[in-house]
Design a protein around this motif. Structure first.
Motif, PDB file in Angstrom:
ATOM      1  N   ILE A   1      -8.275  -1.388   2.276  1.00 20.56           N
ATOM      2  CA  ILE A   1      -7.764  -2.693   2.673  1.00 20.56           C
ATOM      3  C   ILE A   1      -8.776  -3.474   3.486  1.00 20.56           C
ATOM      4  O   ILE A   1      -8.938  -4.680   3.318  1.00 20.56           O
TER       5      ILE A   1
ATOM      6  N   ILE B   1      -4.274   4.593   5.003  1.00 24.51           N
ATOM      7  CA  ILE B   1      -4.464   3.145   5.110  1.00 24.51           C
ATOM      8  C   ILE B   1      -5.870   2.944   5.664  1.00 24.51           C
ATOM      9  O   ILE B   1      -6.124   3.061   6.866  1.00 24.51           O
TER      10      ILE B   1
ATOM     11  N   ALA C   1       0.820  -1.208   0.000  1.00 23.29           N
ATOM     12  CA  ALA C   1       0.000   0.000   0.000  1.00 23.29           C
ATOM     13  C   ALA C   1       0.856   1.261   0.000  1.00 23.29           C
ATOM     14  O   ALA C   1       0.603   2.206  -0.766  1.00 23.29           O
TER      15      ALA C   1
ATOM     16  N   SER D   1      -5.551   3.591   0.268  1.00 27.67           N
ATOM     17  CA  SER D   1      -5.496   2.140   0.077  1.00 27.67           C
ATOM     18  C   SER D   1      -6.657   1.516   0.839  1.00 27.67           C
ATOM     19  O   SER D   1      -6.672   1.530   2.074  1.00 27.67           O
TER      20      SER D   1
END
Length: 338
Positions: free
Chosen positions: A259, A235, A152, A257
């Motif tokens: 996730i 993140i 990432a 990112s």
């Protein structure tokens, strides 16, 4: 030999310690590995819990670290005695993501048998060497959580010194992200609902922390901390419940990112803000073998070590380890060794 298997329809009370056939000697291109440790990931939890159904009797766990016991014909990368760690996508050696990694059909512990066993025989490409001098438990933290953070930030995000990274929570991916960001000379902002965990995150290198219970509109706090610019990298581990604020918190032209899905599988996306800010929103799942080797090389050149919250001893403790993971009291990784 012994293995931790899951009986249908799943659930922690359906984890069994089973006697299974020894996998035998490796064939051409294969290695036999004595597995000594695994680490727990959210993906493992939803498989074990039955939320992501798998085959009856499936050997659990995507992460595995251990020692090479034998090599098959044609294997040159490994030797007997090497310490190794598994790959989440053994079918993805390098290059961009393609159809074969658009799901979990070949992921250990999900579509195929996993690493929760005394030994496995797999293609050599299903492993890389572990970082030199690391314990098996430490190495087992890399292949899912650690590699996800590396991909990432570094591989996909192009992280550089002076960037600002925002990471949500203090689980395995977030803690690895803090360490990677600090290693690369970036500033880190961490969110959590626990002041104790935020204090521990600061001790690990987080520059700023935000308690999202105290600051429910935490995106505004991120903007304040960055002089109104926003974070270069986010993140995003919450999913639909946090994505709108992540989009608000990222800078114009920044990188998010996507996730995790801890708050659910679908929700509204503020598309106008996403376009206005010209944000790159990228979904990703772990990474390929080449990325894993690059990540390990970076770790070996540093003094970074994984943060392991708790280690359980013995395959028979796997259900207890999952129960602790469900409590969300941990910071960093939970491991099981045998």
């Amino acid at each position: 030999m012994k293995a931790a298997t899951l009986s249908a329809p799943g659930g922690l009370d359906h984890i069994r310690i089973s006697d299974i056939n020894d996998p035998g000697t490796p064939g051409p291109g294969q290695i036999r590995v004595a597995i000594h440790a695994t680490s727990l990931n959210f993906h493992d939890l939803i498989v074990a819990g039955g939320q992501s159904p798998t085959e009856d009797g499936r050997l659990l766990m995507s992460d595995g670290a251990g020692v090479v016991e034998a090599i098959g014909d044609g294997v040159t990368e490994f030797a007997v005695g090497d310490h190794v760690v598994s790959c989440f996508f053994p079918q993805w050696p390098s290059g961009p993501a393609t159809t074969p990694v658009g799901g979990f059909a070949q992921t250990p512990g999900d579509g195929v048998n996993g690493m929760a066993a005394d030994a496995v025989v797999r293609d050599a490409a299903a492993f890389t060497k572990a970082p030199a001098g690391w314990s098996h438990a430490e190495a087992a933290t890399l292949t899912t959580a650690g590699l996800t953070a590396w991909r990432a930030l570094v591989h996909d995000g192009g992280l550089k010194a002076g960037d600002t990274v925002l990471t949500l929570g203090t689980g395995g991916v977030s803690i690895a992200a803090i360490q990677i960001a600090r290693l690369m000379g970036a500033t880190v902002i961490v969110t959590s609902s626990s002041d104790d965990k935020l204090e521990r995150a600061r001790a690990l290198g987080a520059t700023h922390t935000i308690n999202y219970k105290t600051h429910p509109e935490w995106a505004g706090k991120v903007l304040e901390l960055t002089g109104g610019e926003g974070a270069d990298h986010v993140i995003e581990l919450g999913g639909p419940g946090t994505l709108a604020q992540s989009i608000e918190a990222v800078r114009v032209g920044g990188h998010i990112s996507l996730i995790g899905v801890l708050t659910g599988l679908q929700g509204e996306v503020p598309t106008a803000t996403l376009m206005r800010k010209q944000v790159r929103l990228q979904g990703l799942i772990v990474g390929n073998r080449q990325m894993q080797k690059a990540y390990i090389a970076a770790l070996e050149a540093s003094d970074v070590r994984p943060v392991i919250d708790r280690t359980y001893d013995g395959l028979e403790t796997l259900a207890d380890a999952f129960a602790y993971q469900q409590s969300a009291d941990h910071l960093g990784k939970i491991c099981v060794t045998w």
